[in-house]
Design a protein around this motif. Structure first.
Motif, PDB file in Angstrom:
ATOM      1  N   GLY A  68       0.832  -0.874  -0.490  1.00 32.88           N
ATOM      2  CA  GLY A  68       0.027   0.385  -0.161  1.00 32.88           C
ATOM      3  C   GLY A  68       0.992   1.423   0.259  1.00 32.88           C
ATOM      4  O   GLY A  68       0.890   2.672   0.397  1.00 32.88           O
TER       5      GLY A  68
ATOM      6  N   ARG B 295       3.323   4.072  -1.423  1.00 35.07           N
ATOM      7  CA  ARG B 295       2.630   5.361  -2.640  1.00 35.07           C
ATOM      8  C   ARG B 295       3.727   6.338  -2.811  1.00 35.07           C
ATOM      9  O   ARG B 295       4.075   6.636  -2.006  1.00 35.07           O
TER      10      ARG B 295
ATOM     11  N   HIS C 163       3.310   7.362  -7.985  1.00 31.12           N
ATOM     12  CA  HIS C 163       3.280   6.054  -8.083  1.00 31.12           C
ATOM     13  C   HIS C 163       2.814   4.861  -7.425  1.00 31.12           C
ATOM     14  O   HIS C 163       3.474   5.109  -6.229  1.00 31.12           O
ATOM     15  N   ARG C 164       2.095   4.273  -7.615  1.00 29.39           N
ATOM     16  CA  ARG C 164       2.235   3.308  -6.329  1.00 29.39           C
ATOM     17  C   ARG C 164       3.537   2.291  -5.971  1.00 29.39           C
ATOM     18  O   ARG C 164       4.585   2.176  -7.295  1.00 29.39           O
TER      19      ARG C 164
ATOM     20  N   PRO D  36       3.481  -2.903  -6.434  1.00 28.48           N
ATOM     21  CA  PRO D  36       2.148  -2.681  -5.994  1.00 28.48           C
ATOM     22  C   PRO D  36       1.984  -4.393  -5.962  1.00 28.48           C
ATOM     23  O   PRO D  36       1.651  -5.750  -7.173  1.00 28.48           O
TER      24      PRO D  36
ATOM     25  N   THR E 164      -3.627  -5.001  -7.400  1.00 28.73           N
ATOM     26  CA  THR E 164      -4.034  -3.530  -7.773  1.00 28.73           C
ATOM     27  C   THR E 164      -2.657  -3.061  -8.996  1.00 28.73           C
ATOM     28  O   THR E 164      -3.635  -2.968  -9.292  1.00 28.73           O
TER      29      THR E 164
ATOM     30  N   GLU F 242      -4.780  -0.493 -11.345  1.00 21.44           N
ATOM     31  CA  GLU F 242      -4.019   0.694 -12.236  1.00 21.44           C
ATOM     32  C   GLU F 242      -3.609   0.191 -13.389  1.00 21.44           C
ATOM     33  O   GLU F 242      -3.920   1.353 -14.388  1.00 21.44           O
TER      34      GLU F 242
END
Length: 379
Positions: A139, A141, A178-179, A182, A186, A190
């Motif tokens: 989770g 970012r 940006h993640r 991930p 996810t 995305e």
């Protein structure tokens, strides 16, 4: 002891991290983020023009004296502009070092970039959580907002690693978040969103799709045309992303505009000739044009992020991106069909021919203009 241990780990990682020049810790407009157990170690090169009120002589560069005089202000701006976000807040960034990177052949000169080194504390998701709680793993970012004033300084490439996992992302003012590494689900969601947005925000792709739809065919033939378009762009997209194919944008962009003009010209010619075999030829042309559009999709995808060749992350990004493109195409087709039905109810059976002619005329003018513009030949 804890601070000394983190300092040692940071410098060991910096020495082992890949870099282009031994004299510099990192290249301009690039950075690395290495996630270990309870910390994420950051090294990033920032343009001086992205920092406020630190360039005293206004030469666009920072001298060691200016760096020393404004170290506090620079630290505050870096902490605010380079953030690793947890589920509910920005994680603390502890800056260990700021340095300037003058040209290798002139080490005494001021530098246009500042290198920042530090670490983010992954020890907790919220301020109420105990410092010794479980480290954050999912989770996360990354947000970057320190872009320079020159066009060449409006992007930053960041390589993110965690053991064997590697992610490359590009930050721009339009996509500043940006993640981080991930999950598969996810990642798929995305990139489906990114693929759909690329189609819906790309007027050339939308216009070509409308030309394909504006033929007056039955739904079976329209489905075949959409399938040919899907197969064509998916093929070149996969070859570019998976097999490493690359075509310069200076070639791809004019070619995409040319496909619009070519599709309209073929339709006009077919109507005049009233050829019985035009359907099969048109489907083949749609497929060939889709190969070109796939090169454009590939440029958009690889310009956002990259994954190791053959990795599950690469497969997830590619599949999600394609799913997003298909979802957007279906939405456009449904909307176009509904619009034609409304026009038929208002102006009668001639509505479809009117809509087809309007789409063809718009596409011919816009496609020609884009083609000349992208070749640098526009009036």
């Amino acid at each position: 002891m804890r601070f000394a241990a983190r300092w040692t780990l940071l410098w060991a990682w910096c020495l082992l991290a890949p870099r282009a020049a031994q004299a510099h810790p990192i290249e301009a407009r690039k950075g690395t983020l290495n996630l270990l157990d309870r910390a994420a170690y950051l090294v990033v090169s920032l343009p001086v023009s992205a920092l406020d009120n630190v360039d005293d002589d206004g030469d666009g560069a920072l001298s060691p004296a200016e760096l020393e005089a404004h170290a506090g202000a620079i630290r505050a701006q870096v902490i605010a502009g380079v953030q690793l976000l947890g589920p509910d807040r920005a994680l603390p960034l502890h800056l260990l070092m700021l340095d300037v990177t003058p040209p290798e052949d002139s080490p005494g000169l001021a530098s246009r970039h500042v290198v920042a080194m530090g670490w983010f504390d992954l020890g907790g998701a919220s301020a109420a959580q105990a410092p010794d709680g479980p480290a954050l793993r999912e989770g996360l970012r990354m947000r970057f907002r320190l872009f320079g004033k020159d066009s060449a300084q409006r992007e930053l490439d960041l390589t993110i690693t965690r053991q064997q996992d590697v992610q490359w992302v590009r930050f721009t003012p339009e996509r500043s978040e940006h993640r981080v590494l991930p999950s598969s689900v996810t990642l798929l969601a995305e990139y489906a969103r990114i693929g759909a947005a690329h189609v819906l925000q790309g007027p050339d792709h939308l216009l070509f799709l409308l030309v394909v739809l504006a033929t007056g065919w039955g739904w079976r033939t329209l489905l075949a045309a959409l399938s040919c378009f899907t197969a064509g762009h998916a093929l070149t997209l996969a070859l570019c992303v998976w097999a490493g194919w690359s075509v310069p944008a200076g070639v791809v962009e004019p070619a995409i505009a040319a496909t619009i003009v070519g599709m309209v010209a073929f339709d006009l010619w077919s109507r005049r000739q009233a050829r019985a075999g035009a359907t099969a030829q048109r489907l083949a042309l749609v497929f060939l044009c889709a190969l070109v559009h796939g090169l454009g999709f590939a440029g958009a995808l690889t310009g956002l992020t990259r994954w190791p060749a053959g990795s599950t992350q690469m497969a997830g990004a590619l599949i999600g991106f394609n799913l997003g493109i298909e979802a957007a195409q279906i939405a456009v087709a449904l909307l176009a069909g509904a619009t034609v039905q409304v026009l038929r109810a208002v102006v009668g059976q001639g509505a479809h021919r009117w809509a087809s002619n309007a789409a063809s005329a718009t596409a011919l003018v816009a496609g020609t203009w884009w083609f000349l513009e992208r070749l640098g030949l526009q009036p």
